[in-house]
Design a protein around this motif. Sequence first.
Motif, PDB file in Angstrom:
ATOM      1  N   ARG A   1      68.846  22.480 -27.280  1.00  8.17           N
ATOM      2  CA  ARG A   1      67.534  22.449 -26.878  1.00  8.17           C
ATOM      3  C   ARG A   1      66.676  21.654 -28.138  1.00  8.17           C
TER       4      ARG A   1
ATOM      5  N   ASP B   1      64.549  18.282 -27.446  1.00 12.44           N
ATOM      6  CA  ASP B   1      63.218  18.277 -27.605  1.00 12.44           C
ATOM      7  C   ASP B   1      62.624  17.592 -28.735  1.00 12.44           C
TER       8      ASP B   1
ATOM      9  N   ASN C   1      63.939  13.664 -26.236  1.00 15.62           N
ATOM     10  CA  ASN C   1      62.871  13.982 -25.240  1.00 15.62           C
ATOM     11  C   ASN C   1      63.279  13.812 -23.907  1.00 15.62           C
TER      12      ASN C   1
ATOM     13  N   LYS D   1      64.528  16.445 -20.729  1.00 20.23           N
ATOM     14  CA  LYS D   1      64.300  17.570 -19.787  1.00 20.23           C
ATOM     15  C   LYS D   1      65.450  17.993 -18.938  1.00 20.23           C
TER      16      LYS D   1
END
Length: 839
Positions: A822, A826, A830, A832
Motif C-alpha cells: 500500500r 500511495d 499513485n 488504486k
Amino acid sequence: HHVQLQSEALKEWKQHIEPKKNDIESIKKDIVSHTLETLCRNPYNLDKMAVYQATAHAVRDRLLEDWNLTQEAIHQQNPKRCYYLSMEFLIGRALDNALHCLEVKDAYKQSVKDLGFSLEDLLEQERDAALGNGGLGRLAACYMDAAATLDYPTWGYGLRYQYGIFKQIINNEGYQTEVPDYWLNADGNPWEFPRSDIKYEVQFYGYVATKVNEKGESRMSWEGGDKVQAMAYDVPIPGYDTKGCGNIRLWSAKSLKTFDFASFNDGDYDRSVADQKNAENLTSVLYPNDNHNVGKELRLKQEYFFVSASLQDIIYRFKHTNAAWKEFPDKVAVQLNDTHPTLAIPELQRILVDIEGLEWDDAWDIVTRVFAFTNHTVLPEALECWSVPMMEKILPRHMQIVYDINLFFLQKFEKVFQNDRGLLNRVSIIEESNPQQVRMAYLAVVGSHTVNGVAALHSELIKTELFSEFIKYYGPEKFINITNGITPRRWLYQANPALRELITETLGSKKWVTHLDELKNLKKYAEDKSFQKKWIDVKLQNKTRLADWIKTHLDISVDPHALFDIQVKRIHEYKRQFMNILSVIYRYKNIQLLSAEERKELTPRVVIFGGKSAPGYYIAKMVIKLITTVAQVVNNDDSIDNLLKVVYIPDYNVSLAEIIVPASDISQHISTAGTEASGTSNMKFVLNGGLILGTVDGANIEIRDEIGEENIFMFGTLSDKVADIRHHQKYHGVPMDPNLQVVLHAIQAGEFGGFETASVFGPLINTLTYGGDYYLISADFEQYLDAHDKVDALFKDKTTWAKKSILCTAGMGFFSADRATREYADKIWNLKPFTIEKK
Ligand code: CRA
C-alpha cells in the motif's frame, strides 16, 4: 503479433461454462479427469507425482477462473497499472499456497484421501520455484502476494531461468557442494502457462547509424547485430479473500530462425547454428550471488533481454488503449527492484526518441515520471558497475544514450554547484576508472522520480552515504523509506497451522489474515495463564515438527524442550555466522568446565544453521566447513549431557523455511550495524512468536520499536560507530577479545577436526587478525556473549518467556507486505485497486 480473431459464437458459449465447484465429489471428479485426460495415466499406473500433478491441475483450473476474471476486469476498467521488474522471484511451492488462498484445503484433503492418498505427501512432490537468491527475491514474491490480495493492477516481470538457485549438498567432509537445480524437469510445471502468442525480438551488438524518419527528421538507429526471441510464460499468483488473481510474466529466450546472417555471421552457417544454442543460454541460469556483483557479460545480456522484452510488452499493452505518449506516466508505473533492471531507463528513452520520434526532453520527462528505484544494499561489492567497453559492444546505442543522460544531468548539476570538479566527478554516472564504468545505481537515481530504501536505518544511510551528493541537487524528498514487509498468508496462515487456529479462535475471526494489525488484540492475553499454556503448546508442536525433520533427514536427535536457537540466511561475512559458531565453541568449552551441579542450571540448546554460500565465495564456504566440523565434534561428545547440539540444515530454501521459522525460540540477525539493509526473516520469526537476538541494524530496529525493547535481545556496536572502529583497527590492529582469543586458540590447536583441518581455517581466522576484522566480531564479542547469557536466564522463566513471545506476534502488524505494498501504491505508484468481487 498475429491477427486477432473475434468469435461471437465463442463469446456466447463462454457464458455456458459452469464455474468449478468446491464440494468433495466435484473435486474428486476433477482430479480423476486430469489423471486420465491431462496426464494420460490410469489407476494401474499411478505414483504420488502423477496424483500431485492431477491435483495441481484441478486447483489451477480454479485459479484460472479468477485469473481470467481479473484480466477482463482490468481490461474494462483500464486503470493505471504497475509493473514490478525483478530479476528474481523466490516463490517456493505453489499448491499449498493456492489451496489456502482459495480456502479449499480441507475439501482437497478429504478428496485426495478418498482417492487413497495423503495431501501432505502430495505437497512434498512439488519442486520449489527458486528463481532468486535470498531476501530480495523473496520480497518480490511477498509483494506479488500482497498486490493480488489487495486487488492492485500490478504484474511482476522476471526471467524464466531453467536452473534456479543451486541445490546445496553438504559432503562427507562437511563442505558445501553445488548441484544444478533443473526445476523444470520431465514432470512439467503445472503453475506456468506458455504464451506462444507473446513473443518479442531482442537485439544485441550491431552498430549505430543515422536515418531519416517519416517526418523527415534525422534520428539515430541501432542496426545489425544479433537477435534473440523472448517468449512469455505466465505464473498465476493467488490472492486471499478476493476473486482477483495476480500474474508474474517470465521471459524465456528462444533462438530465432530469422538470424541476421548477413551483417553478423557473414554466411558462417555452422557458427550461426551454435549461436542459436547460445541464444537459449541467456535464460538458462540464475546468477547465484547474494549481495555481490561479478560483472559478467552474460549477466549484462540477461538484464537487457529482460528489460527489452518487458518494455515491449508494456508498450504493446499501452498502445492498445490508443492513448497518447504523454499519458504514459498516468497509465504506467514501473518499479525497479534494485539496479538489475536499470537498463529499462535508457531503453525507454531509446524507444521514445529513436523509434517513436519524440524530442529528447519530452521523452526524458516521460521516462523520469514512470520509473522508481528500490535500493537494497549499501555494500560496495554489491553495487552494479558495467565496463564501458563491454556496454559499447553489446548495447552500442544505449551507451550513447547513457552518455547523453549523464551530460545533461551534469550540466544541470554544474549550474547549481559551480567550479567543483571533484563533486561532478563523484556524481557522474560514468566512473573515470580504467576501463571506465557505468555506475548503475547513479543511473537509476537520475532516471527515477523516487528512490526508496527498505528499512528506516537503511534509508537514512542511503541519504547520508550512498547518494549524499545527489540530495544536494534533488533535495531529500526524492529519497524515501518503505520498510519491507512479508506476507502473513504464507508465513503464518500456511506455515503455522497450529498458531493460525489459536489466533483465529482467540480473536474470533480471520480478519487478521488481511489486516495484520488485528494481532494487537492478542496483547490482552499476554499474561493470561491458560492462553500462555496454549501458546507454549503450539511452539512445542512446531519444534517437534522440526525435530522430527532433523531426525528423519539428518539422523540427529534433538530435544524439542531445549532452546532452539536458529540462524538461517545466505552465508555472508557481514551476517556474521562466523561470530555465531565462535560463540558456540565458547559455550561448548564452558560446558566442559562445569560441575554436575552447575550443569543442572544450564539451559540445553540446539543451535541450528542453514543457508547457501555463493559458489565462489571462499571465506563463506570456510564458515560452513567450520560449522559442520564443530557440529561433528559437539554432537558426538557424550560428556556434555546433551546440553548442546549443533545442526546444519542443508539446502535451506522457502519450503524448509516454512518448517523452520515457526520452530524458533530465538533467531539470530546479527549483522554488523549498517550492513543488513532490512532483513525479512527477522519479521517471519517474530510473527511466529520467536524472540530475536540481534544487532541494532536493518528492520531489527523497527521491530524493537513495535514490539517493545523489553521483548528483544539487542547488542553490539551502533552503526555510527562502525567506521571509526574500522579505521582504528586498520591502523592499530584489532584488540582481541580475551574469550574470542581462547576460542581461536582451540581451533588452531586442532580441537575441531585435528591439526590438518585447523590449517584449513587459517584464512578464516586471519580475517579477524591480520585482516583487520572488518565486520567487528571481536569488538562485539563480549556484548554478544552477555546477550546469550540473558537469553539462557530468561528461557528458564517459562511464563515471562511466553508473555514476551505473545507480545512479539501481537506487535508485528506493521510488517505485513500488505502495508508495504500500500505504501508503494500511495507514495510511489499513485495506484488504486481495481474493482472485483470479494470471495
Ligand atoms: N540480500 C538485503 O541485504 C534485504 C533484502 C530485501 C538484500 C536484505 O537486508 O532484506 O535485500 N539486498 O530488501 C540485496 O539483495 C542487492 O541487494 C538481500 O536480499
